[in-house]
Write an enzyme that holds these catalytic residues in place. Structure first.
Site, short mmCIF file in Angstrom:
data_model
loop_
_atom_site.label_atom_id
_atom_site.label_comp_id
_atom_site.label_asym_id
_atom_site.label_seq_id
_atom_site.Cartn_x
_atom_site.Cartn_y
_atom_site.Cartn_z
CG ASP A 12 -5.46 -12.94 25.04
OD1 ASP A 12 -6.70 -12.96 25.23
OD2 ASP A 12 -4.71 -13.85 25.44
CB SER A 13 -6.12 -11.96 29.50
OG SER A 13 -6.19 -13.29 29.03
CB CYS A 75 -9.24 -11.27 24.86
SG CYS A 75 -9.72 -11.82 26.51
CD GLU A 162 -1.56 -16.95 29.98
OE1 GLU A 162 -0.53 -16.39 30.40
OE2 GLU A 162 -2.04 -16.70 28.85
CB CYS A 196 -11.36 -19.13 25.30
SG CYS A 196 -9.88 -18.61 26.19
CG HIS A 198 -5.60 -18.57 26.49
ND1 HIS A 198 -6.10 -17.29 26.45
CD2 HIS A 198 -4.46 -18.51 27.24
CE1 HIS A 198 -5.31 -16.49 27.16
NE2 HIS A 198 -4.31 -17.20 27.64
N1 DGL Z 1 -7.98 -15.47 25.60
C1 DGL Z 1 -9.01 -15.03 26.53
C2 DGL Z 1 -10.37 -15.28 25.90
O1 DGL Z 1 -10.45 -15.41 24.68
C3 DGL Z 1 -8.74 -15.67 27.85
C4 DGL Z 1 -9.41 -15.04 28.96
C5 DGL Z 1 -8.77 -15.21 30.29
O2 DGL Z 1 -7.75 -14.55 30.54
O3 DGL Z 1 -9.32 -15.95 31.11
O4 DGL Z 1 -11.38 -15.31 26.57
#
Ligand code: DGL
Length: 278
Positions: A12-13, A75, A162, A196, A198
């Site tokens: 993931d990011s 992600c 974050e 997403c 997150h």
């Molecule tokens: N968890 C990522 C997703 O599902 C987040 C993306 C991001 O870094 O903006 O899209």
């Protein structure tokens, strides 16, 4: 790297993929997992197609180099913008025996099954929304059941997670506003996909500010975990190479101490991470 260490890679990011990893650990406790959070370059959601693809490919190569035969892009942004190109263009030459899977299709299949009105809402990053992956996949896989898909980009939600702003008045302001905008566009929505990884970390505020009752909120963790279990059953050649020592390891591209502290909160257990450069 140990020769028989072949964890399932989870990418993931940033921290969002931990919501998926947690469910992988619950559903598939015997397997080894290697988590990679690209915290130094998060968020991906506002980046261009080319950049998300480039970063995601770097992460996938890193996880392959560290022994993974199977990598899950936990992600949505990476799944929307990079998965297909990696599967179709890169894997055949890079690693024909290895696999990369995403999170969008299992979520779409699940939402199609549970929606009664056929009106589905999608909350996601600007990048995922712009890719139109959800409307396209819902049209393709819902057998005509989903008649209308309405998307809402929530560009502030990933930075809220974050930057550890969960539950603050500032965070709730954006959550309420984005939910109201989604339902203003279509008030017949009965199923909302958190598109997403997150967003489940914001679930308390999301439930609090849903503008109407009787709406099902789809969190991806459990759905993707069930789908991975099914995939491993159907692909014994991949399943056989995944190592099973019940270990989980963490990599981050940012500061280790910060990652460990935040990841511990989300995972509910001590986390030891290693910093890497992509
Ligand atoms: N968890 C990522 C997703 O599902 C987040 C993306 C991001 O870094 O903006 O899209």
């Amino acid at each position: 790297m140990l020769p028989d260490y072949h964890p399932i890679g989870v990418f993931d990011s940033g921290y969002g993929g931990l919501t998926v990893l947690k469910e992988f650990r619950n559903h598939l406790p015997e397997y080894d997992f290697l988590y990679l959070g690209d915290n130094a370059r998060t968020p991906y959601g506002t980046r261009s197609f080319d950049v998300v693809y480039e970063y995601t490919l770097e992460a996938v190569k890193e996880l392959f180099d560290r022994g993974c035969h199977l990598v899950i892009l936990a992600c949505n942004t990476a799944s929307a913008k990079a998965l297909r190109t990696i599967q179709q263009r890169d894997l055949p030459t890079l690693a024909p025996d290895k696999r990369v899977l995403g999170v969008i299709r299992p979520s779409v299949e699940y939402a199609s099954q549970i929606s009664e009105t056929g009106h589905v809402g999608v909350l996601a990053t600007s990048g995922t929304v712009a890719s139109d992956s959800y409307p396209i996949e819902l049209e393709k896989w819902s057998d005509g059941k989903v008649r209308q898909t309405t998307q809402q980009a929530c560009p502030m939600w990933v930075p809220i997670v974050e930057n550890n702003e969960i539950g603050t008045a500032g965070a709730d302001y954006f959550i309420e506003k984005d939910l109201q905008q989604l339902f203003q566009k279509d008030n017949n929505i009965d199923t909302v996909i958190l598109g997403c990884t997150h967003y489940p970390l914001l679930i308390d505020s999301i439930r609090k500010y849903l503008p109407k009752s009787g709406v099902e909120v789809v969190e991806q963790g459990k759905i993707v975990a069930a789908s991975l279990k099914d995939y491993l059953n159907r692909h014994p050649e991949i399943e056989a190479v995944c190592s099973k020592q019940s270990q989980v390891a963490y990599l981050t591209t940012e500061q280790v101490e910060l990652f460990e502290a935040r990841a511990e909160q989300f995972m509910g257990q001590p986390v030891k991470a290693r910093k890497i450069h992509l």
